[in-house]
Structure formats: C-alpha cells, structure tokens
Write a protein that holds these residues in place. Structure first.
Motif, PDB file in Angstrom:
ATOM      1  N   ARG A 148       2.314   2.693  -1.615  1.00  0.00           N
ATOM      2  CA  ARG A 148       1.016   2.544  -2.043  1.00  0.00           C
ATOM      3  C   ARG A 148       1.132   1.958  -3.474  1.00  0.00           C
ATOM      4  O   ARG A 148       1.908   2.357  -4.292  1.00  0.00           O
ATOM      5  CB  ARG A 148       0.426   4.026  -2.125  1.00  0.00           C
ATOM      6  CG  ARG A 148      -1.179   4.009  -2.455  1.00  0.00           C
ATOM      7  CD  ARG A 148      -1.402   5.520  -3.026  1.00  0.00           C
ATOM      8  NE  ARG A 148      -1.252   6.286  -2.033  1.00  0.00           N
ATOM      9  CZ  ARG A 148      -1.900   6.721  -0.932  1.00  0.00           C
ATOM     10  NH1 ARG A 148      -3.164   6.010  -0.571  1.00  0.00           N
ATOM     11  NH2 ARG A 148      -1.799   7.561   0.273  1.00  0.00           N
ATOM     12  N   TRP A 149       0.245   1.080  -3.907  1.00  0.00           N
ATOM     13  CA  TRP A 149      -0.012   0.509  -5.020  1.00  0.00           C
ATOM     14  C   TRP A 149      -0.521   1.557  -5.906  1.00  0.00           C
ATOM     15  O   TRP A 149      -1.688   2.201  -5.632  1.00  0.00           O
ATOM     16  CB  TRP A 149      -0.912  -0.431  -4.916  1.00  0.00           C
ATOM     17  CG  TRP A 149      -0.406  -1.884  -4.338  1.00  0.00           C
ATOM     18  CD1 TRP A 149       0.862  -2.030  -3.690  1.00  0.00           C
ATOM     19  CD2 TRP A 149      -0.810  -2.978  -4.266  1.00  0.00           C
ATOM     20  NE1 TRP A 149       0.890  -3.204  -3.226  1.00  0.00           N
ATOM     21  CE2 TRP A 149      -0.190  -3.932  -3.666  1.00  0.00           C
ATOM     22  CE3 TRP A 149      -1.778  -3.794  -4.944  1.00  0.00           C
ATOM     23  CZ2 TRP A 149      -0.107  -5.359  -3.523  1.00  0.00           C
ATOM     24  CZ3 TRP A 149      -2.294  -5.020  -4.653  1.00  0.00           C
ATOM     25  CH2 TRP A 149      -1.279  -5.910  -3.971  1.00  0.00           C
ATOM     26  N   PRO A 150      -0.131   1.500  -7.330  1.00  0.00           N
ATOM     27  CA  PRO A 150      -0.851   2.365  -8.375  1.00  0.00           C
ATOM     28  C   PRO A 150      -2.379   1.615  -8.413  1.00  0.00           C
ATOM     29  O   PRO A 150      -2.400   0.827  -8.424  1.00  0.00           O
ATOM     30  CB  PRO A 150      -0.028   2.361  -9.544  1.00  0.00           C
ATOM     31  CG  PRO A 150       0.779   1.124  -9.301  1.00  0.00           C
ATOM     32  CD  PRO A 150       0.880   0.798  -7.837  1.00  0.00           C
ATOM     33  N   THR A 151      -3.107   2.705  -8.956  1.00  0.00           N
ATOM     34  CA  THR A 151      -4.547   2.371  -9.583  1.00  0.00           C
ATOM     35  C   THR A 151      -4.897   2.541 -10.787  1.00  0.00           C
ATOM     36  O   THR A 151      -4.365   3.789 -11.166  1.00  0.00           O
ATOM     37  CB  THR A 151      -5.397   2.954  -8.467  1.00  0.00           C
ATOM     38  OG1 THR A 151      -5.341   4.446  -8.304  1.00  0.00           O
ATOM     39  CG2 THR A 151      -5.289   2.413  -7.122  1.00  0.00           C
ATOM     40  N   PRO A 152      -5.436   1.929 -11.539  1.00  0.00           N
ATOM     41  CA  PRO A 152      -5.794   2.291 -13.044  1.00  0.00           C
ATOM     42  C   PRO A 152      -6.909   3.542 -13.022  1.00  0.00           C
ATOM     43  O   PRO A 152      -7.609   3.537 -12.076  1.00  0.00           O
ATOM     44  CB  PRO A 152      -6.435   1.081 -13.444  1.00  0.00           C
ATOM     45  CG  PRO A 152      -6.818   0.295 -12.525  1.00  0.00           C
ATOM     46  CD  PRO A 152      -5.806   0.535 -11.354  1.00  0.00           C
TER      47      PRO A 152
END
Length: 223
Positions: free
Chosen positions: A47-51
């Motif tokens: 999963r990509w990290p999210t701000p």
C-alpha cells in the motif's frame, strides 16, 4: 530522491522532510506533486502511504504520512483533537517589539477577482491561535519559532503578517516574494499514540535560512 528525506518510519507512520516547492496535492496543471513520489515510499509495503495533513507548496519540513487506513484515521483524530505538537521556524521581514507572545486572531477566507483567494484575520472567522518566540535578529529581520495551537489554512503566514505586523520573508501572497524562497519550515512534529511511542521527527534547518545568517533553531525553546 524522496526516500532520502525520511525522518521517521515504523509500521504505521512515515515522516518526510518535504522540500520547498513540492505541493502535497496534485496541482490543476498536472505538474509534479507528492503523489508522484508515494510509490517510492512503500519500503516493502504494497500500500502507498497517504498524507495525514498538508503543508503549503513553498513550506518545507515535517510531513506525516500514514501507512494504513486505521493509522490514518487515528492520526487525523489526534490532529483534530489538538494533540499534535508542531514547531515551525520562520524568518520575517521585521523585528517584533516583544521577545515572545500569543497571537489569537480568527481567520476567514476571502477572494477577489484581482488577487484570488487568501486568508485574513476577522472577528467572525474560525478560531486560530499561535504562540511565538523570537530566537534571533539581524539585518532588519527576525528568526521566529512558531507553535500553532490550531491548524487553519495559511495560519502562520497570516498571523505573522497581520498578528506580528511583519510577513514571512519571501511569502508571495502575504508579503513580497522578490524571487526568494518562502522562509517557513516545519521543524518539528510530535504525534502521540496511546500505548506506543510518539511519532516524533525534527527536520534540519534549510540552507536558505543559513544564507540569511540564521542557522540555529534545533530543540524546543519553550514558551
């Protein structure tokens, strides 16, 4: 490379030192933003990290990313509850009369055809409070530590310009850009986590500050 800007990482969180000039949200013109770099910040996760929050395009420093949706929700709750400690460094175009203080100036969004949208202080605006402390001064400018207690859009920029009476050096909206980088840096971020160590990161003072003769600012300066 963006992965070289990581200040903190564990299974829930990543804190990066966001470069000045990199927008968090994708610009309307489709130019590069943080989104273009998220695939390089997975570090073994699918999963990509999210701000979790935002920094203005021209503001550098600590930006928190969540590595899964549950962590993202918990971190957002901490921000909304005012539990997150943030410390910013700025150079401003003037020297305040006092060494420290509190700016309590509600903010409201205004817009005009000539100038576009911006924030301004107004009694009927949303509550906004920022503590500040002067760290040094030279050549008609001051080096300030700001401690925002609320998280309104452009809060520190407006509180500097309207609350202290001096805009942040290089601010293209509330001051005078003059081709200079805006001198606002998110130097420190602490996010509490019940039952776990805090997410804590400190971003080094950028070279642009040192070029103006302001090289310090590490650690906590208190009230």
């Amino acid at each position: 490379m963006i992965q070289d800007q990581v200040l903190f990482i564990d299974g829930e969180a990543i804190v990066i030192d966001k470069p000045a000039g990199l927008p968090v949200d994708r610009p309307r013109d489709g130019s590069l933003s943080l989104e273009n770099h998220l695939g390089n910040l997975t570090f073994g996760f699918q999963r990509w990290p999210t701000p979790v929050h935002r920094l203005d395009r021209d503001t550098s420093g600590c930006l928190l990313l969540a590595r899964n949706p549950k962590a993202h929700a918990r971190f957002q709750q901490a921000f909304e509850a005012g539990q997150v400690t943030k410390r910013y460094l700025a150079v401003i175009d003037g020297i305040p009369d006092a060494p420290s203080g509190m700016i309590d100036l509600p903010l409201v969004k205004v817009s005009s055809a000539e100038r576009g949208w911006r924030m301004t202080g107004r009694p009927d605006g949303k509550s906004a409070r920022t503590r500040w402390r002067m760290l040094a001064s030279r050549d008609g400018r001051a080096f300030i530590a700001f401690y925002p207690e609320t998280g309104r859009t452009h809060q520190i920029r407006v509180h500097s310009a309207e609350g202290l009476g001096f805009p942040i050096t290089g601010d293209p909206v509330y001051g005078v850009a003059n081709g200079r980088t805006m001198m606002l840096h998110a130097a420190q971020l602490t996010v509490p986590r019940p039952g776990k160590p805090d997410v804590h990161a400190e971003a080094p003072t950028p070279d642009a500050f040192r070029a103006l003769g302001f090289a310090g600012g590490s650690g906590d300066d208190g009230d």
